[in-house]
Structure formats: structure tokens, C-alpha cells
Design a protein around this motif. Structure first.
Motif, PDB file in Angstrom:
ATOM      1  N   GLY A 110     -47.873  35.903  21.697  1.00  0.00           N
ATOM      2  CA  GLY A 110     -48.195  36.612  22.927  1.00  0.00           C
ATOM      3  C   GLY A 110     -46.983  37.070  23.699  1.00  0.00           C
ATOM      4  N   SER A 111     -45.772  36.805  23.173  1.00  0.00           N
ATOM      5  CA  SER A 111     -44.550  37.217  23.864  1.00  0.00           C
ATOM      6  C   SER A 111     -44.187  38.629  23.426  1.00  0.00           C
ATOM      7  CB  SER A 111     -43.408  36.244  23.540  1.00  0.00           C
ATOM      8  OG  SER A 111     -42.236  36.592  24.241  1.00  0.00           O
ATOM      9  N   GLY A 112     -44.979  39.558  23.890  1.00  0.00           N
ATOM     10  CA  GLY A 112     -44.801  40.922  23.430  1.00  0.00           C
ATOM     11  C   GLY A 112     -44.018  41.807  24.363  1.00  0.00           C
ATOM     12  N   ALA A 113     -43.713  41.337  25.572  1.00  0.00           N
ATOM     13  CA  ALA A 113     -42.991  42.166  26.539  1.00  0.00           C
ATOM     14  C   ALA A 113     -41.581  42.432  26.045  1.00  0.00           C
ATOM     15  CB  ALA A 113     -42.956  41.480  27.901  1.00  0.00           C
ATOM     16  N   GLN A 114     -41.166  43.685  26.091  1.00  0.00           N
ATOM     17  CA  GLN A 114     -39.822  44.023  25.637  1.00  0.00           C
ATOM     18  C   GLN A 114     -38.763  43.513  26.610  1.00  0.00           C
ATOM     19  OE1 GLN A 114     -39.126  45.363  22.748  1.00  0.00           O
ATOM     20  NE2 GLN A 114     -41.241  45.717  22.146  1.00  0.00           N
ATOM     21  N   GLN A 115     -39.087  43.507  27.887  1.00  0.00           N
ATOM     22  CA  GLN A 115     -38.097  43.135  28.894  1.00  0.00           C
ATOM     23  C   GLN A 115     -37.915  41.628  28.998  1.00  0.00           C
ATOM     24  OE1 GLN A 115     -39.114  44.110  32.986  1.00  0.00           O
ATOM     25  NE2 GLN A 115     -36.973  44.545  33.477  1.00  0.00           N
ATOM     26  N   ASP A 116     -38.938  40.878  28.667  1.00  0.00           N
ATOM     27  CA  ASP A 116     -38.884  39.430  28.860  1.00  0.00           C
ATOM     28  C   ASP A 116     -39.693  38.759  27.754  1.00  0.00           C
ATOM     29  OD1 ASP A 116     -38.532  36.918  29.835  1.00  0.00           O
ATOM     30  OD2 ASP A 116     -39.731  37.176  31.643  1.00  0.00           O
ATOM     31  N   VAL A 166     -39.189  32.304  22.857  1.00  0.00           N
ATOM     32  CA  VAL A 166     -39.321  31.685  21.539  1.00  0.00           C
ATOM     33  C   VAL A 166     -40.111  30.389  21.712  1.00  0.00           C
ATOM     34  CG1 VAL A 166     -37.251  32.726  20.561  1.00  0.00           C
ATOM     35  CG2 VAL A 166     -37.063  30.577  21.814  1.00  0.00           C
ATOM     36  N   THR A 167     -40.593  29.841  20.596  1.00  0.00           N
ATOM     37  CA  THR A 167     -41.471  28.670  20.657  1.00  0.00           C
ATOM     38  C   THR A 167     -40.774  27.441  21.216  1.00  0.00           C
ATOM     39  OG1 THR A 167     -40.930  28.209  18.344  1.00  0.00           O
ATOM     40  CG2 THR A 167     -42.929  29.484  18.782  1.00  0.00           C
ATOM     41  N   SER A 168     -39.459  27.385  21.115  1.00  0.00           N
ATOM     42  CA  SER A 168     -38.722  26.218  21.615  1.00  0.00           C
ATOM     43  C   SER A 168     -38.496  26.260  23.117  1.00  0.00           C
ATOM     44  CB  SER A 168     -37.380  26.090  20.886  1.00  0.00           C
ATOM     45  OG  SER A 168     -36.679  27.321  20.909  1.00  0.00           O
ATOM     46  N   GLY A 169     -38.964  27.308  23.778  1.00  0.00           N
ATOM     47  CA  GLY A 169     -38.895  27.371  25.232  1.00  0.00           C
ATOM     48  C   GLY A 169     -37.906  28.360  25.797  1.00  0.00           C
ATOM     49  N   GLY A 170     -36.936  28.754  25.007  1.00  0.00           N
ATOM     50  CA  GLY A 170     -35.933  29.703  25.480  1.00  0.00           C
ATOM     51  C   GLY A 170     -36.405  31.136  25.356  1.00  0.00           C
ATOM     52  N   GLY A 171     -35.507  32.060  25.656  1.00  0.00           N
ATOM     53  CA  GLY A 171     -35.848  33.463  25.546  1.00  0.00           C
ATOM     54  C   GLY A 171     -34.826  34.356  26.191  1.00  0.00           C
ATOM     55  N   VAL A 172     -35.151  35.633  26.265  1.00  0.00           N
ATOM     56  CA  VAL A 172     -34.215  36.643  26.768  1.00  0.00           C
ATOM     57  C   VAL A 172     -34.915  37.531  27.784  1.00  0.00           C
ATOM     58  CG1 VAL A 172     -32.815  38.658  26.156  1.00  0.00           C
ATOM     59  CG2 VAL A 172     -32.831  36.663  24.656  1.00  0.00           C
ATOM     60  N   ARG A 173     -34.226  37.795  28.890  1.00  0.00           N
ATOM     61  CA  ARG A 173     -34.688  38.772  29.875  1.00  0.00           C
ATOM     62  C   ARG A 173     -33.641  39.867  29.983  1.00  0.00           C
ATOM     63  NH1 ARG A 173     -38.344  39.955  33.585  1.00  0.00           N
ATOM     64  NH2 ARG A 173     -37.750  40.941  35.554  1.00  0.00           N
ATOM     65  N   SER A 174     -34.061  41.131  29.915  1.00  0.00           N
ATOM     66  CA  SER A 174     -33.155  42.278  29.962  1.00  0.00           C
ATOM     67  C   SER A 174     -33.437  43.087  31.214  1.00  0.00           C
ATOM     68  CB  SER A 174     -33.351  43.164  28.725  1.00  0.00           C
ATOM     69  OG  SER A 174     -33.251  42.401  27.529  1.00  0.00           O
ATOM     70  N   ARG A 219     -33.979  40.266  19.680  1.00  0.00           N
ATOM     71  CA  ARG A 219     -35.321  39.895  19.202  1.00  0.00           C
ATOM     72  C   ARG A 219     -35.460  40.158  17.704  1.00  0.00           C
ATOM     73  NH1 ARG A 219     -41.135  40.875  21.990  1.00  0.00           N
ATOM     74  NH2 ARG A 219     -42.438  40.583  20.145  1.00  0.00           N
ATOM     75  N   SER A 220     -34.936  41.273  17.237  1.00  0.00           N
ATOM     76  CA  SER A 220     -35.025  41.572  15.801  1.00  0.00           C
ATOM     77  C   SER A 220     -34.253  40.555  14.980  1.00  0.00           C
ATOM     78  CB  SER A 220     -34.510  42.982  15.521  1.00  0.00           C
ATOM     79  OG  SER A 220     -33.107  43.064  15.706  1.00  0.00           O
TER      80      SER A 220
END
Length: 525
Positions: free
Chosen positions: A137-143, A146-154, A120-121
Motif C-alpha cells: 500500500g506504499s504507493g505514494a511517490q513522494q512518501d 519499507v516493511t522494516s519501518g523506514g522509508g523515504v520522503r522527497s 525506490r527502484s
């Protein structure tokens, strides 16, 4: 520059110059996306590039291009693989595929979350160059997204992924430690979770799995995957990048092209400083128990108990303080079968306490010219009176190789001319390896064999070799030849097939004078 020439140049206004600079920056940014390591080096001034990281980066790029969808990477700890694979690689992936979902999983939530925060950093600091931005609003650290639709879940292994898709699954150390990996219940739970939960979240367009871990157990996460799906070079699915601390031909062709015995680079040691690298890995080897060295540094998991003796017994047999007078000093050789197999070259002596003391192990993958030279050097250094050599593969060849090497070392001045060559005593094995080795293991149990130091590789063979193993245990054979040579009656009596005790049996005092005198009569001394 002449005034006339300057007048011929086209006038560039500020807007044009700015556009050219932006285009150049975009070109550099695109170039950095060649692979995750190039990206890390270009964006992070503290990132130290090393040859093994370049190999890892190229393999990850192949995954990103869809050339393979299953990749495992084994290196020793603190070599940069986690930084590259679990942090820069997911960021690089999002730069290419901004709409993809990435899952980072590890043995615990803390480690997985730490990886997710770092990714994220990177998005927050460098993402604008690649049209990546955090979703409001994507403030959850675990999940996070990004604006393009992707992201990370830990998540930690075993946790739920219901409702979460994945285009890339990164498995980062799924086993907490050796105890966790050796727990059958823990392994079963991990295998079940991976099969029933993790894999079922992968998507049809892109569905890559990349794993990094310490190889604690033959049936750990990586071991089970390779057993069930196979290696790519053998017709299976998984590509494996195996980079042990010390190159070993038993693992096949080295990804870095290292020769056997060469060290692995380290991010904090200059690549060309071979002495510092060897010292670093030697210290790690010296301060690790046998199984930990092979698991952590070599990526070579060993079973908890072998067919012959236990790790605990071998530790008890180490003795560097007892005063003992050598009665007969010898070197024993188990020749290799052509250079790839390990040639066993072990030295030791029969002490006045009736024990065989193993003092040296210079075994390695060697040709006949190399093992004979190593044996002669060892015999000269230890002042050995005799060289025992197994001659199942050619008695004349073995004797000739030793004599030629001794003469060469004398001709080159390494051994003085007035030093007599030790007697060569060829021995022939009439039994299988297990039948030869078990009586010597029993001698260890009865405290008639001791180790004059720590011999990591030799101990590893004794503690882990199984009768069903296809490889030839050169160090076991050489030390067996040494014991039989110095205590000829070691193989008299029954062969012990019952489980061996975990410590030397008390109450028995070796009887060295008889053994030594009998040995002397046998060789005509």
C-alpha cells in the motif's frame, strides 16, 4: 584426481551445496555494504568507478558509521556525485538501518521526486538481498515506506515536513540557479526553512545531514552553514570534500592528492587520459563566463561585483580582431612568497593606438625557479624587450633568478645563444594593492587597456578582488606592473574611489606616441 582420493572426500548433498552458495552470496552482499560506492559498483554493471567517487564513498561511509554527522561535497556537474550521494547512499543507508527515515530535498519537487523514485527502484530490484521490501500500500511517490519501518520522503526546500521524522537529510542542489542564489529573499527563505523546519525533524539516535550543491554565492546554503558552524578541521562541525575541476592550493590539501593544475577525473573519461581530461575542463572553462567557471567547476563562489571593475567591462575589453602594431613588448612579474602563493606572470605590449594590450597570462603557484623560467619562456616567445619585476621581497634575488633561468634555457637549447636577454627593470611598489590597482582599473574604464583574448583567472581577480581579501592577487599585481611600465603616467592624477562605470567611456582617444616616446626616454632607449 585419483579414485582413492575422491572416495575420501565427504559427500555433499544438494541441500548442503545450496546452503553454502547462499552463505557465500550473503557474505558478498555484506562486503558490498562497506560503502555506497562499493555497493553501486557491485550491483550496477554500468556504474563507472573513479578515484574521486571512492573518496566520496569513504566519506559517506563515515557518516553511516556515526563518525561525523555533517558532510558537504563540492564537485563540478556531471561527475557522479548526485548519483552516489542522492540515490545510492540513501539505499545503502536503508540496507544498514531499515527502520530509519530518509528525507531527500532539492530546489524543486521534480528533482527530489526523481531521486526518491530511483531509490525506490533500488529497493525493488536489490532490496531482497538486504531484507528490504516495499510496504504494502506504499504507493505514494513522494512518501513511501519499507516493511522494516523506514522509508523515504522527497520534498522541495521550503515545503512542510510536519509529522515526518528524519534520520538522514540529503540536501541536493537547494538553489535552482544563480539568480535564485543571488536573491537575498530566496536565500533568507531557504536558511529559515532549514533552521526552523528541516533540522527540527532530525532524530536523536541518528541525525546526519549531507549536502551537495553548486556554490553560486558566498552566502548560499553551504556558505551559511560553514560560516555559522565551521569546518571540522578548524574545530567546527562540517566535513567538506572539495574536489575542483582543476586542483588549486587555495582550497588546501586536495582530497585526491593532486598537484596544483591537475584535472579531476570524469566518469566518462579514462582516469589516466590526462590529455582528454584537461581538454574537457579547458573547454568548459573557455565556454563559461568567469563567475560561472569558478562556481560550477571550482566550487569557489564570487561576489556579483568586485572592488575594481565589472564582468561586463572586462567582456567589452576583449578584442582579438583590431589590427594594432606593437611599439614595446614586455613581461611583468609579481613574485610569489614561497611557492604556495600565485606568482603573477603577465605579458603584453604597448600598441601604436596608445593602449596596453594584455596578451598572455601564465601565472600559477610557483617557486622562484619556476616563475623565473616561466617569465623567460614567455619573454622569448613574445620577443619581449623588457621584463618588469616587483622587487619588494629582494631585488638582487629577483634579478639573479631571471638571469639564471635565461642562461639555463640557453644552455639547454630552448633559447638560442644569439638571442639577447631582455632588459630587467625592477620596480618597487610604494603603495598598497588597492591604491596601485585602482588607477589601472580607471585606465580600463577609459579604454586604454584591452585584452587580446579571454583570460578567465586574470579577469576573475579584477572582477572579484576586494580590499579586505587576505589573499595576494598575483595576476592583478602583474598586470598593474605591466601597465605602469608601458604607460608610466598611468598613476598621475587622482585616485578614483567612486563606483566605476560599467563600460569604457566613449569620446576619449588614447595618445600613444607621447606615452611611447616618454617611456623610451625613461628606460634610455
Amino acid at each position: 584426481m585419483s579414485i582413492a582420493y575422491a572416495e575420501e572426500l565427504p559427500y555433499l548433498d544438494d541441500t548442503t551445496v545450496y546452503q553454502q552458495l547462499v552463505a557465500a552470496e550473503r557474505a558478498v552482499s555484506r562486503d558490498l555494504l562497506r560503502d555506497p560506492v562499493t555497493l553501486a559498483r557491485g550491483l550496477d554493471a554500468t556504474f563507472r568507478l573513479r578515484p574521486h567517487l571512492r573518496v566520496i564513498g569513504n566519506a559517506l561511509a563515515e557518516v553511516g558509521r556515526g563518525e561525523c554527522d555533517r558532510l558537504m561535497i563540492f564537485t563540478p556537474p556531471q561527475c557522479g556525485k548526485s548519483t552516489v550521494v542522492a540515490e545510492w547512499f540513501p539505499f545503502w543507508w536503508l540496507c544498514l538501518y531499515g527502520g530509519d527515515r530518509v528525507v531527500i530535498t532539492s530546489y524543486g519537487d521534480d528533482l527530489a521526486l526523481r531521486r526518491g523514485k530511483t531509490i525506490r527502484s533500488h529497493v525493488e530490484e536489490y532490496g531482497s538481498e538486504y531484507e528490504l521490501a516495499m510496504k504494502a500500500g506504499s504507493g505514494a511517490q513522494q512518501d513511501w515506506s519499507v516493511t522494516s519501518g523506514g522509508g523515504v520522503r522527497s520534498v522541495s526546500v521550503g515545503k512542510g515536513l510536519t509529522g515526518h521524522s528524519a534520520n538522514l537529510l540529503v540536501v541536493d542542489d537547494p538553489h535552482k540557479d544563480r539568480a535564485d542564489a543571488e536573491s537575498e529573499a530566496s536565500r533568507r527563505a531557504l536558511h529559515d526553512w532549514y533552521s526552523s523546519t528541516a533540522l527540527k525533524r532530525l532524530q536523536p539516535d541518528r541525525h546526519a545531514v549531507v549536502g551537495i550543491q553548486t556554490r553560486w554565492h558566498p552566502d548560499d546554503w553551504a556558505g551559511r552553514r560553514l560560516a555559522e558552524e565551521g569546518r571540522k578541521e578548524e574545530g567546527g562541525r562540517w566535513r567538506v570534500i572539495h574536489l575542483p575541476a582543476i586542483a588549486d592550493p587555495k582550497f588546501g590539501a586536495d582530497p585526491l592528492g593532486r598537484a596544483p593544475g591537475d584535472p579531476l577525473p570524469h566518469p566518462k573519461i579514462r582516469t589516466r587520459d590526462r590529455r582528454a581530461l584537461m581538454a574537457w575542463w579547458a573547454d568548459m572553462k573557455r565556454t563559461s563566463i568567469v563567475r560561472d567557471w569558478h562556481a560550477l567547476a571550482q566550487g569557489d563562489p564570487q561576489p556579483a561585483e568586485g572592488a575594481l571593475v565589472s564582468d561586463e567591462l572586462l567582456r567589452l575589453l576583449r578584442d582579438t580582431s583590431t589590427t594594432v602594431e606593437p611599439q614595446k613588448i614586455a613581461v611583468a612579474i609579481d613574485p610569489s612568497g614561497g611557492g604556495r602563493d600565485v606568482a603573477g606572470v603577465v605579458g603584453g605590449f604597448l600598441g601604436d593606438d596608445g593602449r596596453v594590450w594584455i596578451t598572455d597570462d601564465v601565472s600559477a603557484a610557483m617557486s622562484s625557479a619556476d616563475w623565473s623560467m616561466a617569465a623567460c619562456r614567455l619573454a622569448h616567445r613574445t620577443e619581449a624587450a623588457i621584463i618588469f619585476v616587483e622587487w619588494n621581497y629582494g631585488r638582487d634575488m629577483c634579478e639573479l633568478a631571471i638571469r639564471t633561468s635565461w642562461e639555463t634555457l640557453q644552455r639547454e637549447g630552448e633559447i638560442p645563444d644569439d638571442v639577447l636577454m631582455p632588459q630587467i627593470a625592477p620596480v618597487r611598489a610604494k603603495q598598497g594593492k588597492l591604491l596601485r590597482a585602482e588607477p589601472v582599473a580607471q585606465q580600463m574604464v577609459q579604454d586604454r587597456v584591452r585584452l587580446r583574448g579571454v583570460f578567465t583567472d586574470l579577469e576573475r581577480e579584477w572582477a572579484t578582488w576586494m580590499p579586505t581579501d587576505p589573499d595576494s592577487p598575483g595576476r592583478i599585481d602583474a598586470s598593474t606592473i605591466l601597465v605602469y611600465g608601458l604607460i608610466p603616467d598611468a598613476n598621475k592624477g587622482a585616485i578614483v574611489h567612486a563606483p566605476l562605470p560599467q563600460a569604457p567611456q566613449p569620446g576619449r582617444t588614447p595618445q600613444p606616441p607621447q606615452a611611447a616616446s616618454a617611456y623610451g626616454r625613461r628606460i634610455g632607449k
